[in-house]
Design an enzyme around this catalytic site. Structure first.
Site, PDB file in Angstrom:
ATOM      1  N   GLU B 190     -84.192 101.120 -96.148  1.00  0.00           N
ATOM      2  CA  GLU B 190     -84.591  99.879 -96.834  1.00  0.00           C
ATOM      3  C   GLU B 190     -84.990 100.146 -98.283  1.00  0.00           C
ATOM      4  O   GLU B 190     -85.476  99.244 -98.967  1.00  0.00           O
ATOM      5  CB  GLU B 190     -85.778  99.232 -96.099  1.00  0.00           C
ATOM      6  CG  GLU B 190     -85.390  98.321 -94.959  1.00  0.00           C
ATOM      7  CD  GLU B 190     -84.783  99.068 -93.786  1.00  0.00           C
ATOM      8  OE1 GLU B 190     -85.303 100.142 -93.431  1.00  0.00           O
ATOM      9  OE2 GLU B 190     -83.770  98.604 -93.242  1.00  0.00           O
ATOM     10  N   ASP B 298     -79.145  94.590 -90.408  1.00  0.00           N
ATOM     11  CA  ASP B 298     -80.071  95.702 -90.141  1.00  0.00           C
ATOM     12  C   ASP B 298     -79.908  96.259 -88.739  1.00  0.00           C
ATOM     13  O   ASP B 298     -80.876  96.702 -88.130  1.00  0.00           O
ATOM     14  CB  ASP B 298     -81.532  95.257 -90.375  1.00  0.00           C
ATOM     15  CG  ASP B 298     -82.500  96.445 -90.407  1.00  0.00           C
ATOM     16  OD1 ASP B 298     -82.063  97.534 -90.806  1.00  0.00           O
ATOM     17  OD2 ASP B 298     -83.665  96.281 -90.026  1.00  0.00           O
TER      18      ASP B 298
END
Lengths: 110, 567
Positions: B190, B298
Site C-alpha cells: 500500500e 486488494d
C-alpha cells in the site's frame, strides 16, 4: 507607592499582551491545509473526519484543546505505550504540524 | 565427500549442536509430531497433525497447563516453533525461548526499530514467526532486516538488511528454510513499493539472490505495465511460501497491485496476485498462475499454498490448494501450474461472474465494469477478501479445507492516486470505503470446504470476524480462535463446537500441536491486533456499532496459552 504599583501593572499588561500575541501567532495554522495533510498522513489510523472508536488510535476528537505543546510533541516524536504512535518529525515541518493542530481543533467538523 | 562437507561446515562456522534440526528434520516435520520445526507444521503447510490423543471424544477435558506473558500489547500472529522441549515464539520486537514443560522463560532477545516504522505498516504491528536450522533461529524485523539468533543462548549471530522503511517496505513474515537458502519476502503493497523475494545463506546471512516479482525493463512481463508504473506496482510477498522437496519448487504468493486503482496501471500487471513456483537456488520462476490480472480490489494472493496429492477425474494428482482472497478456492497441478478447479467458496461475491477454466482468468462482472468506468460501487468481497492472511488447514482424513472466511463488502470509489513517500498509495476515496455486512448475517464463518467444489460441508458463524489460523488433527478436531478471546475446538466432520476456553485477549494467532514425553499439547497465542481491528471500527463502524462495541471491549495484552488433557 501607588505610582509604582501602576508602573508594575503596566509592565505586566505589556507582558501579557506579548504572550497572547505570540500564542496566536504560533497557532495561526490553516484548518483547510490541515485537513488536506490529515487526509494524506493521518486518516488511515485516525479515521475519516477523525471518527474512530479509539481501538486502533487515539480518538482525536477528545484531544485537550489547551495542550498544543503535547500535540506537537506527539506528532513530531511519536508516542510509546498503549496509544503508540509513529514519529512524523522527519516528514512534517513545524508549520505543517500547526496546520494539523488547526484542523484538530475543528474536531473533524469541517 | 563427507570430509568436504565437514570442512565446509567448519569454514562456514556452523555450530555443532547435538540433536540440531537438520534439513532432513525439516523435511520430515509433518511426520514427526513430537516437534514443530516449520511454519504450517510441514513444508506442505497443511497445518494437519496426525495426533489423536486429544480427540472429539475427550476434548472436553482439555485444560490450560500454563500461560506465558509476552509483555506486549501489539497483535500476536506468530506460530510457535517447538524443538527438544523448547518453544520459540516471536513478537514484533522480541524473540522468546520457553521451557515447554514449565512455561518458564529461558531467554529473550529484544529488537529495536525506529519509531517511524509503524507509519508504513498498514495492517497490524505483528510478526508471524520464526524458522530454524542447525541451532540457528531466523526471523525478520519490522524495519526490514533478517536476523539469525542462537537457539541455545538467544544471542544474535548475524543481521542482514533486506529493505528500507524509507522506501515503504516492512517485514512481518516467518522465513522459509530450504536446502538452498533461507527465503524471505516483504510487506508494503500500500506504500508505493515493488515486491521482491530474497535468498540468504543460513550460516552467514550472505545475500544469495533477489527476485523482483514485478519484472523490470527487458524482462518478460514488464510489457504488462504501462510506462514507469512497474516501479511502484506493489505485489508484496508478505506471507511464507510452501516447498516441495521432490520437485524442488517453492510456492510463493504475491499481493495486490499498487495503487489499488487499476486504471492507472492498465494491463495484466505481472506478477501481482499470483502464485510463483520458484527455484530456491536462484529465485527463477518456473511457472506462475495469476488469480486476478489487473486486480483493483486488494485481493492479495499471498495466503498459504497447501500441497497434497488427491484423486481428480480418476487421476492421482500432485496439487496445490489455494483459498483465494478473491473469494474462489483453487486447485492447481503443482508440477506445472495447470488449473484444475476454481470455485466460489464465499456466499457473497459480485466482482466476477466466475473463472474461465480455459484461460484461468476471472470474468469481470457488470459491477466491476461500472467501477472501471469510474462509478462508485459496493464490492463483495471487500478489501479484507473472502479470506485474509490467516492460514487454512487441510485434513487428508476428511478431505476438507478448514478456513475462517469473511462475508464483508466494501464501498469502492476510484480516484486519482497521489504518490507521497510513506503514505497510503491506493487511489480510492477512503471516506467511501465503508465496510458492509448483510442484514441478519455474520461477519465471518468457519467453514469445512470441499476443495474440489468450493461447497461448505458445514459452517459456523461469528459476529466479530475471526482473524486466526486453523489447525486440523487426526483426532477429528479443528482448532481456531476468536477475536473476542475464545480458543475453540470443532468436530472436523460436523462443525459442532466441542470445547472452548476464554483467553485474556483476542486470538489472531496460529495454533500448533506436538507431544512432549508422549503427552499431546496444544499452543496458541492470544493478543488482539491486526487489520480487521485496525480498520473495521474505522471504516465500518457506522454499519455495525454492536460489533464494534464487542471488538473494542477486548483488551490488548499478548501471551501464549498451552493446553493438555486433564489427567
Amino acid at each position: 507607592m501607588r505610582a509604582r504599583w501602576i508602573r508594575l501593572t503596566g509592565i505586566g499588561a505589556t507582558m501579557l499582551a506579548t504572550t497572547v500575541f505570540s500564542l496566536s501567532a504560533q497557532a495561526a495554522g490553516s484548518a483547510e491545509t490541515g485537513k488536506e495533510l490529515y487526509n494524506t498522513y493521518c486518516v488511515i489510523c485516525h479515521g475519516p473526519n477523525m471518527v474512530n472508536s479509539g481501538a486502533r488510535a487515539f480518538d482525536l476528537r477528545k484531544f485537550p484543546l489547551g495542550d498544543r505543546a503535547r500535540f506537537i510533541k506527539s506528532v513530531k516524536d511519536g508516542k510509546k505505550g498503549r496509544n503508540e504512535m509513529p514519529a512524523w518529525g522527519d516528514v512534517l515541518s513545524a508549520e505543517e504540524i500547526d496546520h494539523l493542530w488547526a484542523y484538530t481543533k475543528t474536531r473533524g467538523k469541517m | 565427500m563427507l570430509k568436504r562437507v565437514l570442512c565446509a561446515a567448519v569454514i562456514a562456522g556452523m555450530p555443532v549442536i547435538a540433536g540440531a534440526q537438520t534439513i532432513e528434520d525439516l523435511k520430515n516435520d509433518a511426520a514427526t509430531p513430537d516437534d514443530v520445526l516449520t511454519l504450517g507444521m510441514g513444508w506442505d503447510q497443511t497445518r494437519y497433525s496426525p495426533l489423536e490423543q486429544i480427540n472429539a471424544k475427550n476434548v472436553g477435558r482439555l485444560v490450560p497447563v500454563w500461560n506465558y506473558s509476552l509483555g506486549d500489547n501489539r497483535g500476536q500472529e506468530a506460530q510457535p516453533i517447538v524443538h527438544n522441549g523448547v518453544m520459540y515464539v516471536t513478537t514484533h520486537d522480541a524473540t522468546h525461548a520457553i521451557d515447554v514443560k514449565t512455561g518458564k522463560n529461558l531467554w529473550v532477545n529484544k529488537i529495536e526499530y525506529p519509531p517511524e516504522t509503524p507509519r508504513i505498516v498498514c495492517c497490524g504491528i505483528v510478526n508471524r514467526g520464526a524458522a530454524v536450522l542447525e541451532g540457528r533461529l531466523f526471523r525478520v524485523t519490522l524495519d526490514g532486516n533478517v536476523i539469525a539468533i542462537s537457539m541455545e543462548t538467544g544471542e544474535e549471530l548475524w543481521r542482514s538488511a533486506a529493505a528500507s522503511i524509507d522506501d515503504g517496505y516492512s517485514m512481518t513474515l516467518a522465513p522459509l528454510v530450504t536446502p538452498a537458502a533461507v527465503i524471505t519476502g516483504v510487506s508494503g503493497g500500500e506504500y508505493g513499493t515493488r515486491g521482491f523475494i530474497d535468498g540468504w545463506d543460513p550460516a552467514t546471512g550472505r545475500h544469495l539472490w533477489r527476485k523482483y516479482v514485478i519484472p523490470g525493463p527487458g524482462e518478460e512481463g514488464n510489457e504488462t505495465w504501462p510506462g514507469d508504473t512497474w516501479k511502484h506496482g506493489g505485489a508484496p510477498t508478505w506471507i511464507t511460501g510452501s516447498y516441495d522437496p521432490e520437485l524442488n519448487l517453492v510456492y510463493w504468493g504475491t499481493g495486490n497491485g499498487g495503487p489499488w486503482n487499476a486504471e492507472f496501471r492498465k494491463g495484466d500487471n505481472l506478477y501481482i496476485t499470483s502464485t510463483l513456483a520458484m527455484r530456491p537456488e536462484t529465485g527463477e520462476i518456473v511457472w506462475h498462475y495469476q488469480y486476478s490480472p489487473n486486480d483493483p480490489y486488494d485481493y492479495d494472493e499471498v495466503g498459504e499454498n497447501i500441497l497434497t496429492d488427491m484423486m481428480i477425474d480418476g487421476q492421482n494428482r500432485k496439487v496445490m490448494i489455494h483459498v483465494g482472497r478473491n473469494g474462489f478456492i483453487y486447485v492447481l497441478d503443482r508440477t506445472n501450474g495447470e488449473l484444475l478447479r476454481a470455485n466460489q467458496y464465499v456466499k457473497h461475491l459480485n466482482w466476477a461472474d466466475g473463472i474461465d477454466m480455459k484461460t484461468g482468468r476471472p470474468i469481470d462482472s457488470e459491477i466491476t465494469k461500472k467501477m472501471r468506468a469510474g462509478e462508485e460501487i459496493v464490492v463483495w468481497p471487500g478489501a479484507f477478501g473472502g479470506k485474509n492472511w490467516f492460514p487454512a488447514s487441510y485434513s487428508p482424513k476428511t478431505g476438507l479445507v478448514y478456513s475462517n472466511t469473511l462475508e464483508i463488502g466494501m464501498g469502492y470509489k476510484p480516484v486519482e492516486p497521489k504518490l507521497v513517500k510513506a503514505t497510503f498509495y491506493v487511489g480510492i476515496d477512503l471516506s467511501k470505503a465503508l465496510f458492509y455486512v448483510k442484514e441478519g448475517e455474520k461477519h465471518s464463518y468457519l467453514r469445512g470446504i470441499d476443495p474440489l467444489t468450493g461447497k461448505a460441508k458445514w459452517e459456523v458463524g461469528f459476529d466479530v470476524a475471526n482473524w486466526s489460523g486453523t489447525m486440523a488433527t487426526g483426532g477429528d478436531l479443528v482448532f481456531t480462535g476468536a477475536q473476542t478471546g475464545e480458543f475453540m475446538a470443532f468436530d472436523a466432520n460436523t462443525g459442532d463446537k466441542l470445547w472452548q476456553f476464554q483467553t485474556g485477549s483476542g486470538i489472531i494467532g496460529q495454533p500448533v500441536t506436538y507431544t512432549i514425553d508422549g503427552v499431546q499439547y496444544i499452543t496458541v497465542a492470544s493478543g488482539i491486533g491486526g487489520a480487521y481491528r485496525n480498520y473495521f471500527p474505522l471504516l465500518g463502524g457506522v454499519n455495525a456499532p454492536e460489533v464494534v462495541e464487542k471488538l473494542t471491549k477486548v483488551q490488548p495484552g499478548g501471551s501464549f496459552w498451552t493446553f493438555a488433557l486433564l489427567k
